[in-house]
Scaffold this active site. Structure first.
Site, PDB file in Angstrom:
ATOM      1  N   PHE A 166       0.703  -1.124   0.086  1.00 42.70           N
ATOM      2  CA  PHE A 166       0.077  -0.057  -0.052  1.00 42.70           C
ATOM      3  C   PHE A 166       0.907   1.316   0.087  1.00 42.70           C
ATOM      4  CE2 PHE A 166      -2.411  -3.274   2.433  1.00 42.70           C
ATOM      5  CZ  PHE A 166      -3.425  -3.450   1.556  1.00 42.70           C
ATOM      6  N   ASN A 225      -7.478   1.418  -4.517  1.00 43.19           N
ATOM      7  CA  ASN A 225      -7.321   2.214  -5.740  1.00 43.19           C
ATOM      8  C   ASN A 225      -8.519   2.727  -6.466  1.00 43.19           C
ATOM      9  OD1 ASN A 225      -4.279   2.421  -4.943  1.00 43.19           O
ATOM     10  ND2 ASN A 225      -3.866   1.126  -6.590  1.00 43.19           N
ATOM     11  N   PHE A 266      -8.456  13.238  -1.164  1.00 45.91           N
ATOM     12  CA  PHE A 266      -9.005  13.019  -2.608  1.00 45.91           C
ATOM     13  C   PHE A 266     -10.243  13.570  -3.098  1.00 45.91           C
ATOM     14  CE2 PHE A 266      -5.823   9.561  -1.161  1.00 45.91           C
ATOM     15  CZ  PHE A 266      -5.143   9.325  -2.131  1.00 45.91           C
ATOM     16  N   GLY A 270      -9.650  18.723 -10.327  1.00 46.72           N
ATOM     17  CA  GLY A 270      -8.467  19.368 -11.090  1.00 46.72           C
ATOM     18  C   GLY A 270      -8.194  18.388 -12.352  1.00 46.72           C
ATOM     19  N   GLY A 274      -3.035   9.856 -12.346  1.00 50.12           N
ATOM     20  CA  GLY A 274      -2.080   9.369 -13.202  1.00 50.12           C
ATOM     21  C   GLY A 274      -1.280   8.534 -12.496  1.00 50.12           C
ATOM     22  N   CYS A 277       0.041   3.325 -11.087  1.00 49.32           N
ATOM     23  CA  CYS A 277      -1.042   2.276 -10.090  1.00 49.32           C
ATOM     24  C   CYS A 277      -2.191   2.609 -10.545  1.00 49.32           C
ATOM     25  CB  CYS A 277      -0.609   2.550  -8.651  1.00 49.32           C
ATOM     26  SG  CYS A 277       1.067   1.864  -8.226  1.00 49.32           S
TER      27      CYS A 277
END
Length: 466
Positions: A166, A225, A266, A270, A274, A277
């Site tokens: 992680f 993710n 998060f 914007g 990228g 991962c």
């Protein structure tokens, strides 16, 4: 950072090998040495092994070069290309090789994981625990167990378990030494005891340990993710509404973040995510979901990916608007090349994707990044690069802030205004103090915030670390 001499390693402590010394493997090997174990890192790239043996790291990660040099010098950590030597030396073998996206497909390329596991299995000289740390599609570990069963020499007991990583780039050393959770998948009682020995130090500090089956362990990282990517794409969708309605997405995100069920991290609208991962992991999960017939999950991830990619086109459109509809022969200063600050990683970088697209439209693009300049040059040699912020700004018809480095956030807008051709900036990360820039004569364009001065708010400037 806790200082542990290798001489403190208990006599019965397992020796560790780490197969693959890229970003994950090099960090994990150094962290295991810091925890007091004898560690050998294995890689097929002889030049990489030689560099790491000198304490040199071929990528930028704060704190890692010092940690590697410390333990290479002490003898607790060494690197080799000889996997037979490493397997003979070690008791626990961590598989840390890459799982890139397949060419022409969203599926993960598992050839490196399969090859590394097979090499360990057939070279074993004594009982061993093989630990998968690479991010893989669910079902991979079961297939790897079959490979091990076919290749392990007779009389040797080899068990495979899954222990997902992680790591956040820019905080990888901290995340390895003090993880927020440890997941152990598919362990027998013996394997669990051994893994708890390996992670005894963080466990002793109260770090939670989740013991589960193999499929659950395989799904934890990709699910995390996917959720983070979904939060980013959600707030970027809301940003579009804010622009139309005259609202401010940054203030909105601050208000949402006070809800403990949501949180502020998060939720920075914007340019989008990228890196090496999130994009490939959500696409691999999308592909695997379709294979398993989980079509709702696949459709959701498809939408998340599409929203994220669309953000890049929105920034291109803002740039076209700023320079009158065409960037042909216009000088565009691009601030940022890495996919996020505190790294030199340019894999699937939104910043370089936008820069390249503007270049193809005829713009004279000049890119500056405080850490990722050399990496960007190797991957995008057709772009022009500056060695400083001032050089990137010189004569620019527009400045684009595409990576939220502190150097850009803290830049003096009044000074920069004297260097550009036209003082207009596109803040694609919503990280600038728009009021201060406008007071210095700049036209400021953002994503999800009104362009009117009376809507300016102090940005939270909370770094989004993916």
């Amino acid at each position: 950072m806790q200082d542990i001499e290798s001489s403190e390693r208990p006599a019965a402590a397992p020796r560790i090998s780490v197969i693959g010394t890229g970003y994950l493997g090099a960090t994990h090997a150094a962290a295991m040495a810091e925890m007091g174990f004898e560690v050998v890192g294995v890689d097929s790239d002889e030049r990489k092994v030689e560099a790491l043996s000198r304490g040199e790291v071929p990528f930028y990660e704060p704190g890692l070069p010092e940690l590697i040099l410390k333990h290479v010098s002490s003898g607790a950590l060494r690197f080799t290309t000889d996997i037979a030597e490493a397997t003979a030396f070690s008791d626990v073998h961590f598989i840390c090789v890459g799982t890139p996206q397949q060419r022409g497909s969203h599926a993960a390329d598992l050839s490196y994981v399969e090859a590394a596991t097979a090499q360990v299995a057939k070279n074993l000289t004594h009982d061993a625990l093989i630990v998968g740390k690479s991010t893989v599609p669910v079902g991979t570990a079961a297939r790897l167990r079959s490979i091990i069963a076919d290749l392990v020499p007779a009389g040797i007991d080899a068990e495979l378990v899954w222990n997902p990583e992680f790591l956040r780039e820019g905080k990888a050393v901290e995340d390895t030494l003090t993880p927020d959770r440890i997941v152990l998948g598919g362990t027998s009682e013996k394997a669990e005891r051994l893994m708890r020995t390996v992670y005894a130090q963080p466990i002793a500090t109260g770090i939670p340990v989740i013991v589960c089956d193999l499929p659950t362990a395989e799904l934890v990282k990709v699910s995390a993710n996917a959720f983070l990517a979904t939060k980013i794409s959600f707030i970027n969708s809301i940003a579009e509404i804010c622009e139309v309605a005259g609202a401010d997405v940054t203030t909105l995100a601050d208000a949402l973040g006070h809800d403990v069920r949501i949180g502020r991290q998060f939720l920075n609208a914007g340019l989008g995510f990228g890196g090496g991962c999130l994009p490939k992991d959500i696409r691999a999960l999308m592909h695997r979901s379709r294979e398993l017939g989980a079509y709702q999950a696949s459709a959701l991830l498809q939408q998340v990916d599409e929203i994220n990619m669309a953000q890049r086109q929105r920034v291109i459109n803002l740039t076209l608007e700023a320079v009158g509809g065409s960037v042909l022969n216009r000088r565009i200063g691009v601030l940022g090349a890495a996919f996020k600050p505190h790294t030199d990683d340019v894999r699937d970088s939104p910043a370089l994707n936008v820069a390249a697209a503007l270049h193809l439209r005829g713009a004279q693009v000049v890119v500056y990044d405080p850490q990722a300049g050399q990496t960007a040059r190797r991957n995008f040699p057709t772009l022009s690069y500056a060695d400083s912020l001032a050089d990137a700004a010189a004569g620019a018809d527009a400045l684009l802030v595409l990576t939220e480095w502190a150097e850009f956030v803290d830049a003096d807008p009044a000074q920069l205004a004297t260097q550009v051709n036209t003082p207009q900036v596109i803040d694609a990360r919503n990280c600038l103090d728009a009021a201060a820039w406008r007071a210095s004569g700049w036209t400021v364009r953002t994503l999800g915030r009104s362009t009117q001065p009376d809507s300016d708010r102090a940005s939270s400037r909370q770094a989004v670390l993916v």
